[in-house]
Scaffold this motif. Structure first.
Motif, PDB file in Angstrom:
ATOM      1  N   ILE A  43       0.855  -1.192   0.000  1.00 26.79           N
ATOM      2  CA  ILE A  43       0.000   0.000   0.000  1.00 26.79           C
ATOM      3  C   ILE A  43       0.886   1.235   0.000  1.00 26.79           C
ATOM      4  CG2 ILE A  43      -1.758   1.292   1.275  1.00 26.79           C
ATOM      5  CD1 ILE A  43      -2.527  -1.535   2.477  1.00 26.79           C
ATOM      6  N   ARG A  44       0.712   2.099  -0.996  1.00 25.37           N
ATOM      7  CA  ARG A  44       1.582   3.249  -1.188  1.00 25.37           C
ATOM      8  C   ARG A  44       0.860   4.554  -0.857  1.00 25.37           C
ATOM      9  NH1 ARG A  44       6.390   3.372  -4.253  1.00 25.37           N
ATOM     10  NH2 ARG A  44       7.109   5.459  -4.851  1.00 25.37           N
ATOM     11  N   GLU A  96       4.708  11.653  12.335  1.00 21.07           N
ATOM     12  CA  GLU A  96       4.778  11.222  13.733  1.00 21.07           C
ATOM     13  C   GLU A  96       3.401  11.105  14.387  1.00 21.07           C
ATOM     14  OE1 GLU A  96       7.515  10.163  15.290  1.00 21.07           O
ATOM     15  OE2 GLU A  96       8.562  10.457  13.380  1.00 21.07           O
ATOM     16  N   LYS A  97       2.354  11.196  13.580  1.00 25.25           N
ATOM     17  CA  LYS A  97       1.000  11.145  14.112  1.00 25.25           C
ATOM     18  C   LYS A  97       0.295   9.839  13.808  1.00 25.25           C
ATOM     19  CE  LYS A  97       0.526  16.184  13.755  1.00 25.25           C
ATOM     20  NZ  LYS A  97      -0.202  17.315  13.110  1.00 25.25           N
ATOM     21  N   ASN A  98       1.007   8.879  13.178  1.00 24.27           N
ATOM     22  CA  ASN A  98       0.407   7.568  12.932  1.00 24.27           C
ATOM     23  C   ASN A  98       1.462   6.491  13.176  1.00 24.27           C
ATOM     24  OD1 ASN A  98       1.555   6.607  10.119  1.00 24.27           O
ATOM     25  ND2 ASN A  98       1.051   8.775   9.840  1.00 24.27           N
ATOM     26  N   PRO A  99       1.044   5.301  13.606  1.00 23.67           N
ATOM     27  CA  PRO A  99       2.013   4.264  14.002  1.00 23.67           C
ATOM     28  C   PRO A  99       2.858   3.727  12.852  1.00 23.67           C
ATOM     29  CG  PRO A  99      -0.229   3.396  14.046  1.00 23.67           C
ATOM     30  CD  PRO A  99      -0.340   4.873  13.878  1.00 23.67           C
ATOM     31  N   MET A 100       2.428   3.930  11.604  1.00 23.65           N
ATOM     32  CA  MET A 100       3.222   3.463  10.467  1.00 23.65           C
ATOM     33  C   MET A 100       4.286   4.479  10.072  1.00 23.65           C
ATOM     34  SD  MET A 100       2.236   0.416   9.772  1.00 23.65           S
ATOM     35  CE  MET A 100       3.291   0.261   8.338  1.00 23.65           C
ATOM     36  N   ARG A 101       4.243   5.671  10.635  1.00 24.87           N
ATOM     37  CA  ARG A 101       5.110   6.786  10.239  1.00 24.87           C
ATOM     38  C   ARG A 101       5.014   7.020   8.726  1.00 24.87           C
ATOM     39  NH1 ARG A 101       8.756   5.380  14.680  1.00 24.87           N
ATOM     40  NH2 ARG A 101       8.521   7.074  16.170  1.00 24.87           N
ATOM     41  N   SER A 105      -4.384   8.613   5.318  1.00 23.01           N
ATOM     42  CA  SER A 105      -5.353   7.648   4.800  1.00 23.01           C
ATOM     43  C   SER A 105      -4.662   6.334   4.448  1.00 23.01           C
ATOM     44  CB  SER A 105      -6.044   8.228   3.564  1.00 23.01           C
ATOM     45  OG  SER A 105      -6.944   7.282   3.017  1.00 23.01           O
ATOM     46  N   ALA A 106      -3.529   6.427   3.775  1.00 17.89           N
ATOM     47  CA  ALA A 106      -2.776   5.216   3.438  1.00 17.89           C
ATOM     48  C   ALA A 106      -2.263   4.529   4.695  1.00 17.89           C
ATOM     49  CB  ALA A 106      -1.618   5.560   2.508  1.00 17.89           C
ATOM     50  N   GLU A 138      -3.682   4.179   7.551  1.00 17.34           N
ATOM     51  CA  GLU A 138      -4.720   3.327   8.124  1.00 17.34           C
ATOM     52  C   GLU A 138      -4.804   1.991   7.382  1.00 17.34           C
ATOM     53  OE1 GLU A 138      -8.421   5.370   8.280  1.00 17.34           O
ATOM     54  OE2 GLU A 138      -7.684   6.994   9.569  1.00 17.34           O
ATOM     55  N   LYS A 139      -4.703   2.056   6.062  1.00 11.01           N
ATOM     56  CA  LYS A 139      -4.761   0.828   5.258  1.00 11.01           C
ATOM     57  C   LYS A 139      -3.525  -0.030   5.492  1.00 11.01           C
ATOM     58  CE  LYS A 139      -7.388   3.252   1.674  1.00 11.01           C
ATOM     59  NZ  LYS A 139      -7.357   3.774   0.282  1.00 11.01           N
ATOM     60  N   MET A 140      -2.365   0.621   5.606  1.00  8.70           N
ATOM     61  CA  MET A 140      -1.130  -0.109   5.901  1.00  8.70           C
ATOM     62  C   MET A 140      -1.256  -0.838   7.237  1.00  8.70           C
ATOM     63  SD  MET A 140       1.838   2.659   5.052  1.00  8.70           S
ATOM     64  CE  MET A 140       1.998   3.480   3.467  1.00  8.70           C
ATOM     65  N   LEU A 141      -1.745  -0.124   8.229  1.00 10.68           N
ATOM     66  CA  LEU A 141      -1.868  -0.683   9.575  1.00 10.68           C
ATOM     67  C   LEU A 141      -2.758  -1.919   9.568  1.00 10.68           C
ATOM     68  CD1 LEU A 141      -1.199  -0.397  12.586  1.00 10.68           C
ATOM     69  CD2 LEU A 141      -3.191   1.097  12.799  1.00 10.68           C
ATOM     70  N   ALA A 142      -3.882  -1.829   8.864  1.00 12.16           N
ATOM     71  CA  ALA A 142      -4.805  -2.962   8.794  1.00 12.16           C
ATOM     72  C   ALA A 142      -4.142  -4.149   8.094  1.00 12.16           C
ATOM     73  CB  ALA A 142      -6.074  -2.547   8.061  1.00 12.16           C
ATOM     74  N   ALA A 143      -3.422  -3.885   7.008  1.00  8.04           N
ATOM     75  CA  ALA A 143      -2.788  -4.964   6.251  1.00  8.04           C
ATOM     76  C   ALA A 143      -1.676  -5.627   7.056  1.00  8.04           C
ATOM     77  CB  ALA A 143      -2.241  -4.418   4.933  1.00  8.04           C
ATOM     78  N   VAL A 144      -0.849  -4.822   7.724  1.00  4.96           N
ATOM     79  CA  VAL A 144       0.256  -5.368   8.512  1.00  4.96           C
ATOM     80  C   VAL A 144      -0.276  -6.145   9.709  1.00  4.96           C
ATOM     81  CG1 VAL A 144       2.228  -4.768   9.967  1.00  4.96           C
ATOM     82  CG2 VAL A 144       1.906  -3.617   7.771  1.00  4.96           C
TER      83      VAL A 144
END
Length: 351
Positions: free
Chosen positions: A162-163, A173-178, A183-184, A186-192
């Motif tokens: 997911i790109r 620094e405001k999302n756990p995936m950095r 928006s991306a 959130e999708k990365m987090l769900a996939a991982v």
């Protein structure tokens, strides 16, 4: 074992193992009289430390830095600065089953063949935990760069396929995936998270931009700025590839399209990623890194033991399902260390 030092004028030597007493680094070349704020070093270590979110290893390490030398009354003395980070949450027993078995995707096999001995506890010296030392040293380099208005920032551009479609560095620094796109992210987090639940892991791409660097950094031929940066980045265990500017896309472009034309105000594009002929142009320096999936997965895999017998292995323990978020501060640290070393090598006054 050689290869534990990096740099020439601003030289660091890291030491320690994942399950030893701790990780440390000696920084030689810090100019005297620089204000050293331990909180600034700790801030960078906190960004790298484990246990931050559901996409990082649950190993709980405070990674509290202790400055052992080279600082007096809050300022650098010009002598080597030694820093130490204690290991306090090892579970070495988790690795006893791997004493004589090689984990796929790890350095186990190579270390055993080269040295005839290896620390099976979390990979020992080859563990990603070694990068804590780099981040601590990089925090000192950042102090010198920021005093000159040079800023280094990296982010997750892609993870689990997911790109990011937009790029807002202020959100990193405001999302756990950095990631640079909320928006991306959130999708990365769900996939991982889904892959982790299966016992699997994900790779990704990390992008880094250096702004404010003046033209003229780097030397021709073997000490090109991009060559030095590439060596620094590939020295990070999980990094398997690097491209600058448009990178591999240049192979499908014409010279007219790829060349960065100029007018009286400067460059009209930055396809070169801020480096031409191995020397910085004054444009933002940009590169992207291919980060492999975490090799420690709990799915069954074929391997062999030290006697060459075939085995089936399921790696247990505490591991990141995606390395990208925690590798971001490591990438920034290595970029900062490279730039400072080159600036000092050209007799630049920094600090």
């Amino acid at each position: 074992m050689a290869g534990n030092s990096f740099g020439t004028r601003f030289r660091i030597t890291s030491f320690g193992e994942s399950h030893g007493k701790g990780i440390g680094v000696v920084v030689d070349g810090m100019p005297p009289g620089i204000e050293i704020d331990p909180a600034a070093i700790q801030l960078q270590l906190d960004r790298r430390k484990p246990g931050q979110s559901q996409v990082t290893t649950p190993r709980k390490e405070h990674d509290q830095v202790e400055i052992l030398s080279g600082v007096f009354e809050g300022k650098s003395t010009g002598t080597p600065i030694a820093m130490f980070i204690a290991n306090r949450n090892q579970k070495s027993g988790d690795y006893d089953q791997y004493r004589d078995i090689y984990r796929p995707g790890h350095a186990d096999f190579g270390y055993d063949k080269k040295y005839g001995i290896r620390d099976h506890r979390g990979g020992g010296r080859s563990s990603g935990r070694e990068t804590a030392a780099r981040v601590a040293a990089g925090a000192l380099a950042r102090l010198l760069l920021e005093a000159r208005g040079i800023r280094v920032q990296a982010w997750t551009l892609e993870a689990a396929g997911i790109r990011c479609e937009t790029c807002d560095p202020s959100t990193v620094e405001k999302n756990p995936m950095r990631a640079c796109d909320p928006s991306a992210a959130e999708k990365m987090l769900a996939a991982v998270t889904a892959l982790a639940a299966e016992g699997n892991s994900a790779g990704g791409i990390v992008e880094c931009t250096i702004s404010g660097a003046p033209a003229g950094i780097g030397d021709p031929v073997f000490d090109k700025l991009d060559a030095r940066l590439a060596g620094a980045m590939i020295s990070i265990g999980a990094v398997k590839g690097i491209e600058f500017g448009v990178g591999f896309a240049a192979a499908r472009m014409t010279g007219k399209a790829d060349n960065d034309e100029m007018d009286g105000k400067g460059f009209l594009s930055n396809n070169a990623g801020g480096i031409l002929g191995g020397i910085s142009t004054g444009e933002p320096i940009s590169f992207r890194l291919a980060v492999k999936p975490t090799p420690s997965i709990s799915l069954p895999q074929k391997t062999i033991d030290s006697d060459g017998r075939e085995q089936i292995i399921q790696v247990r323990g505490r591991h990141d399902p995606c390395i990208c978020p925690r590798i971001v501060p490591v990438v920034e640290a290595m970029a900062a260390l490279t730039l400072v070393d080159l600036l000092l090598a050209t007799n630049e006054t920094i600090g």
